[in-house]
Design a protein around this motif. Structure first.
Motif, PDB file in Angstrom:
ATOM      1  N   LEU A 155       0.835  -1.198   0.000  1.00  0.00           N
ATOM      2  CA  LEU A 155       0.000   0.000   0.000  1.00  0.00           C
ATOM      3  C   LEU A 155       0.874   1.253   0.000  1.00  0.00           C
ATOM      4  CD1 LEU A 155      -2.565  -1.225   2.666  1.00  0.00           C
ATOM      5  CD2 LEU A 155      -2.831  -1.250   0.184  1.00  0.00           C
ATOM      6  N   ASP A 156       0.342   2.324  -0.583  1.00  0.00           N
ATOM      7  CA  ASP A 156       1.174   3.530  -0.631  1.00  0.00           C
ATOM      8  C   ASP A 156       1.216   4.215   0.738  1.00  0.00           C
ATOM      9  OD1 ASP A 156      -0.843   5.638  -0.435  1.00  0.00           O
ATOM     10  OD2 ASP A 156      -1.536   4.884  -2.373  1.00  0.00           O
ATOM     11  N   PRO A 157       2.183   5.133   0.922  1.00  0.00           N
ATOM     12  CA  PRO A 157       2.407   5.727   2.256  1.00  0.00           C
ATOM     13  C   PRO A 157       1.171   6.388   2.864  1.00  0.00           C
ATOM     14  CG  PRO A 157       4.198   6.329   0.774  1.00  0.00           C
ATOM     15  CD  PRO A 157       3.182   5.592  -0.051  1.00  0.00           C
ATOM     16  N   MET A 158       0.337   7.018   2.026  1.00  0.00           N
ATOM     17  CA  MET A 158      -0.877   7.666   2.536  1.00  0.00           C
ATOM     18  C   MET A 158      -1.803   6.648   3.200  1.00  0.00           C
ATOM     19  SD  MET A 158      -1.655  10.935   1.896  1.00  0.00           S
ATOM     20  CE  MET A 158      -3.386  10.937   1.394  1.00  0.00           C
ATOM     21  N   VAL A 159      -1.959   5.514   2.534  1.00  0.00           N
ATOM     22  CA  VAL A 159      -2.860   4.474   3.043  1.00  0.00           C
ATOM     23  C   VAL A 159      -2.270   3.842   4.299  1.00  0.00           C
ATOM     24  CG1 VAL A 159      -4.110   2.354   2.481  1.00  0.00           C
ATOM     25  CG2 VAL A 159      -3.608   4.004   0.673  1.00  0.00           C
ATOM     26  N   ARG A 160      -0.945   3.582   4.275  1.00  0.00           N
ATOM     27  CA  ARG A 160      -0.290   2.998   5.450  1.00  0.00           C
ATOM     28  C   ARG A 160      -0.477   3.900   6.663  1.00  0.00           C
ATOM     29  NH1 ARG A 160       4.191   1.573   1.784  1.00  0.00           N
ATOM     30  NH2 ARG A 160       5.519   3.133   2.750  1.00  0.00           N
ATOM     31  N   ASP A 161      -0.333   5.190   6.394  1.00  0.00           N
ATOM     32  CA  ASP A 161      -0.535   6.205   7.411  1.00  0.00           C
ATOM     33  C   ASP A 161      -1.951   6.145   8.004  1.00  0.00           C
ATOM     34  OD1 ASP A 161       1.409   8.681   7.701  1.00  0.00           O
ATOM     35  OD2 ASP A 161      -0.638   9.284   8.229  1.00  0.00           O
ATOM     36  N   ASP A 162      -2.945   6.071   7.119  1.00  0.00           N
ATOM     37  CA  ASP A 162      -4.343   6.010   7.558  1.00  0.00           C
ATOM     38  C   ASP A 162      -4.608   4.767   8.387  1.00  0.00           C
ATOM     39  OD1 ASP A 162      -5.121   8.321   6.425  1.00  0.00           O
ATOM     40  OD2 ASP A 162      -6.330   7.433   4.821  1.00  0.00           O
ATOM     41  N   ILE A 163      -4.054   3.650   7.928  1.00  0.00           N
ATOM     42  CA  ILE A 163      -4.288   2.388   8.626  1.00  0.00           C
ATOM     43  C   ILE A 163      -3.642   2.429  10.010  1.00  0.00           C
ATOM     44  CG2 ILE A 163      -3.727  -0.089   8.594  1.00  0.00           C
ATOM     45  CD1 ILE A 163      -4.366  -0.037   5.599  1.00  0.00           C
ATOM     46  N   ALA A 164      -2.436   2.994  10.074  1.00  0.00           N
ATOM     47  CA  ALA A 164      -1.760   3.136  11.372  1.00  0.00           C
ATOM     48  C   ALA A 164      -2.603   4.005  12.311  1.00  0.00           C
ATOM     49  CB  ALA A 164      -0.379   3.739  11.171  1.00  0.00           C
ATOM     50  N   LYS A 165      -3.100   5.124  11.784  1.00  0.00           N
ATOM     51  CA  LYS A 165      -3.937   6.006  12.623  1.00  0.00           C
ATOM     52  C   LYS A 165      -5.199   5.294  13.081  1.00  0.00           C
ATOM     53  CE  LYS A 165      -2.412  10.465  10.969  1.00  0.00           C
ATOM     54  NZ  LYS A 165      -2.596  11.548  10.001  1.00  0.00           N
ATOM     55  N   GLY A 166      -5.796   4.531  12.160  1.00  0.00           N
ATOM     56  CA  GLY A 166      -6.999   3.766  12.502  1.00  0.00           C
ATOM     57  C   GLY A 166      -6.731   2.778  13.625  1.00  0.00           C
ATOM     58  N   LEU A 167      -5.559   2.138  13.556  1.00  0.00           N
ATOM     59  CA  LEU A 167      -5.195   1.162  14.595  1.00  0.00           C
ATOM     60  C   LEU A 167      -5.076   1.829  15.965  1.00  0.00           C
ATOM     61  CD1 LEU A 167      -2.447  -1.154  13.053  1.00  0.00           C
ATOM     62  CD2 LEU A 167      -4.660  -1.827  13.994  1.00  0.00           C
ATOM     63  N   ILE A 168      -4.460   3.006  15.993  1.00  0.00           N
ATOM     64  CA  ILE A 168      -4.292   3.698  17.276  1.00  0.00           C
ATOM     65  C   ILE A 168      -5.648   4.206  17.777  1.00  0.00           C
ATOM     66  CG2 ILE A 168      -3.085   5.541  18.508  1.00  0.00           C
ATOM     67  CD1 ILE A 168      -1.086   5.590  16.114  1.00  0.00           C
ATOM     68  N   ARG A 169      -6.438   4.728  16.839  1.00  0.00           N
ATOM     69  CA  ARG A 169      -7.700   5.361  17.207  1.00  0.00           C
ATOM     70  C   ARG A 169      -8.751   4.339  17.673  1.00  0.00           C
ATOM     71  NH1 ARG A 169     -11.743   6.895  18.439  1.00  0.00           N
ATOM     72  NH2 ARG A 169     -13.128   8.553  17.776  1.00  0.00           N
ATOM     73  N   PHE A 170      -8.801   3.191  16.993  1.00  0.00           N
ATOM     74  CA  PHE A 170      -9.930   2.289  17.212  1.00  0.00           C
ATOM     75  C   PHE A 170      -9.605   0.991  17.946  1.00  0.00           C
ATOM     76  CE2 PHE A 170     -11.215   5.044  13.702  1.00  0.00           C
ATOM     77  CZ  PHE A 170     -12.408   5.529  14.212  1.00  0.00           C
ATOM     78  N   THR A 171      -8.436   0.915  18.589  1.00  0.00           N
ATOM     79  CA  THR A 171      -8.221  -0.214  19.486  1.00  0.00           C
ATOM     80  C   THR A 171      -7.999   0.352  20.885  1.00  0.00           C
ATOM     81  OG1 THR A 171      -5.830  -0.241  19.078  1.00  0.00           O
ATOM     82  CG2 THR A 171      -7.178  -1.685  17.710  1.00  0.00           C
ATOM     83  N   ASP A 172      -8.414  -0.427  21.875  1.00  0.00           N
ATOM     84  CA  ASP A 172      -8.335   0.028  23.256  1.00  0.00           C
ATOM     85  C   ASP A 172      -7.075  -0.534  23.909  1.00  0.00           C
ATOM     86  OD1 ASP A 172      -8.572   0.513  25.922  1.00  0.00           O
ATOM     87  OD2 ASP A 172     -10.653  -0.165  26.097  1.00  0.00           O
ATOM     88  N   PRO A 173      -6.090   0.342  24.188  1.00  0.00           N
ATOM     89  CA  PRO A 173      -4.811  -0.156  24.707  1.00  0.00           C
ATOM     90  C   PRO A 173      -4.931  -0.780  26.103  1.00  0.00           C
ATOM     91  CG  PRO A 173      -4.837   2.237  24.713  1.00  0.00           C
ATOM     92  CD  PRO A 173      -6.096   1.797  24.037  1.00  0.00           C
ATOM     93  N   GLU A 174      -6.075  -0.621  26.746  1.00  0.00           N
ATOM     94  CA  GLU A 174      -6.247  -1.233  28.064  1.00  0.00           C
ATOM     95  C   GLU A 174      -6.556  -2.725  27.941  1.00  0.00           C
ATOM     96  OE1 GLU A 174      -7.300   0.840  31.328  1.00  0.00           O
ATOM     97  OE2 GLU A 174      -5.665   1.912  30.345  1.00  0.00           O
ATOM     98  N   ARG A 175      -7.272  -3.102  26.883  1.00  0.00           N
ATOM     99  CA  ARG A 175      -7.750  -4.489  26.885  1.00  0.00           C
ATOM    100  C   ARG A 175      -7.599  -5.224  25.554  1.00  0.00           C
ATOM    101  NH1 ARG A 175     -12.604  -5.019  24.560  1.00  0.00           N
ATOM    102  NH2 ARG A 175     -13.482  -3.055  23.821  1.00  0.00           N
ATOM    103  N   GLN A 176      -7.333  -4.499  24.465  1.00  0.00           N
ATOM    104  CA  GLN A 176      -7.241  -5.188  23.178  1.00  0.00           C
ATOM    105  C   GLN A 176      -5.794  -5.323  22.724  1.00  0.00           C
ATOM    106  OE1 GLN A 176      -9.997  -2.519  21.099  1.00  0.00           O
ATOM    107  NE2 GLN A 176     -11.445  -4.226  20.972  1.00  0.00           N
ATOM    108  N   THR A 177      -5.515  -6.455  22.110  1.00  0.00           N
ATOM    109  CA  THR A 177      -4.165  -6.700  21.618  1.00  0.00           C
ATOM    110  C   THR A 177      -4.186  -6.840  20.106  1.00  0.00           C
ATOM    111  OG1 THR A 177      -3.352  -7.695  23.642  1.00  0.00           O
ATOM    112  CG2 THR A 177      -2.289  -8.411  21.612  1.00  0.00           C
ATOM    113  N   VAL A 178      -3.192  -6.226  19.470  1.00  0.00           N
ATOM    114  CA  VAL A 178      -3.037  -6.368  18.032  1.00  0.00           C
ATOM    115  C   VAL A 178      -1.732  -7.120  17.778  1.00  0.00           C
ATOM    116  CG1 VAL A 178      -2.759  -5.139  15.833  1.00  0.00           C
ATOM    117  CG2 VAL A 178      -4.199  -4.141  17.635  1.00  0.00           C
TER     118      VAL A 178
END
Lengths: 232, 123
Positions: A155-178
């Motif tokens: 994927l191009d850098p823009m998409v990688r960037d979006d996916i990374a942001k999505g991962l930080i935004r939409f997973t809960d660091p208290e209880r979810q593991t990626v």
């Protein structure tokens, strides 16, 4: 908590995973790295209950992992998985019918965050937007574990960037593991708590990113290169 | 992946602490100013939320920020604390400069003279 103990998985004579022991605590983003054929995909599938070990034991909160236990575990394959005639919205409805933990409101919010329109047809999407859709429907599940096979690859850098942001935004660091496999360690390192290095179906290292930098005074990529040099 | 290019030989949380401390000294972050939420700042910097949580915790332990219940984190309004931080960073900078200079065998007077001749901002 997911625990793997002395797992071996063979395909024919070839050992894809060999005597592998690993703990995946809750609330971490963990990178899975290693050369092609080192066992990354087999490991992700095994944790999702899609592949059964020949020997050893894989457990989630103490129970042996089967497809049923895997309702708390969301697996995102490397390949395109969709029904091309669906729109993004229809795909979200389909996922809702398939997964008990699927939250359509969350999936739609992620789609909005990634600038995806719900009435676009999957087969008219660019590769980048298909990557975004995969992330939206995968993180749309309220799972305890997300297992992502190469979410950034090709994927191009823009998409990688979006996916990374999505991962930080939409997973809960208290209880979810990626747990995500990647070849782009340099780029992905700031996202990670821990790194697991696979080689020939075995884990040759499992370390926290901060510890790598504190102890060895180098970034994860140089650390990995030196591991491979020592080992060969 | 995003905004920040991290150096390879130092923990990422440490680099983020230095970055925020630098912004406070430089005045781009003012005393009493509210910091973004941990999650928002993590997204902006492209780092793990646990890493950012650690950054906020350490800044608070250093008494550079304060967490107000239910409202978030704020830069301290204590001018003494900020002056101390400023001195600390100056000390760090000078120490590493002197180490590099001595490693190459320059003398103190030679360097001092050069710095004076070269000038720079003094306001």
């Amino acid at each position: 908590m997911i625990e793997l103990k002395n797992i071996t998985k063979k395909y024919g004579r070839r050992k894809a995973l060999e005597d592998l022991t690993l703990s995946l605590p809750q609330g971490k983003i963990i990178g899975l790295v290693g050369e092609n054929g080192s066992g990354k995909t087999t490991l992700l599938k095994l944790i999702s209950g899609l592949v059964t070990p020949d020997s050893g034991r894989a457990t989630f909160s103490g129970s042996r992992i089967t497809r049923k236990v895997a309702t708390n575990i969301a697996y995102m394959p490397d390949a395109d998985l969709f029904y091309p005639y669906f729109t993004v919205g229809q795909l979200i409805e389909f996922y809702e019918s398939q997964f008990i933990d699927f939250n359509p409101a969350k999936a739609k919010e992620i789609a909005r965050f990634l600038n995806l329109s719900l009435d676009l047809k999957i087969n008219n999407l660019s590769k980048g937007n298909r990557g975004r859709v995969k992330i939206a429907v995968t993180l749309g599940r309220e799972a305890d574990y997300y297992l992502l096979d190469e979410p950034f690859s090709g994927l191009d850098p823009m998409v990688r960037d979006d996916i990374a942001k999505g991962l930080i935004r939409f997973t809960d660091p208290e209880r979810q593991t990626v747990l995500l496999s990647t070849h782009e360690l340099k780029e992905v390192e700031p996202l990670l708590d821990e790194i697991v290095v696979l080689r020939g179906g075995r884990i040759i290292a499992h370390e926290a990113v901060d510890v790598i930098r504190d102890t060895y005074g180098k970034d994860a990529t140089s650390w990995m290169v030196s591991l491979f040099r020592e080992g060969s | 992946m995003m905004g920040i290019d991290f150096l390879p030989d130092k923990p990422i949380y440490q680099q983020l602490i230095d970055l925020i401390a630098g912004n406070i000294i430089r005045g781009t972050l003012n005393p009493g100013e509210k910091l973004p939420s941990v999650r928002d700042y993590a997204i902006e910097a492209g780092v793990n939320a646990n890493t950012m949580q650690r950054v906020y915790k350490e800044l608070e332990q250093m008494e550079i920020t304060e967490t107000k219940r239910g409202q978030g984190s704020f830069v301290t309004e204590d001018e003494v604390k900020i002056a101390m931080l400023r001195n600390e960073m100056k000390e760090q900078l000078v120490t590493s400069f002197i180490q590099s200079v001595e490693a190459l065998g320059f003398t103190k007077s030679e360097i001092l003279q050069h710095l004076q001749e070269r000038g720079g901002k003094d306001d």
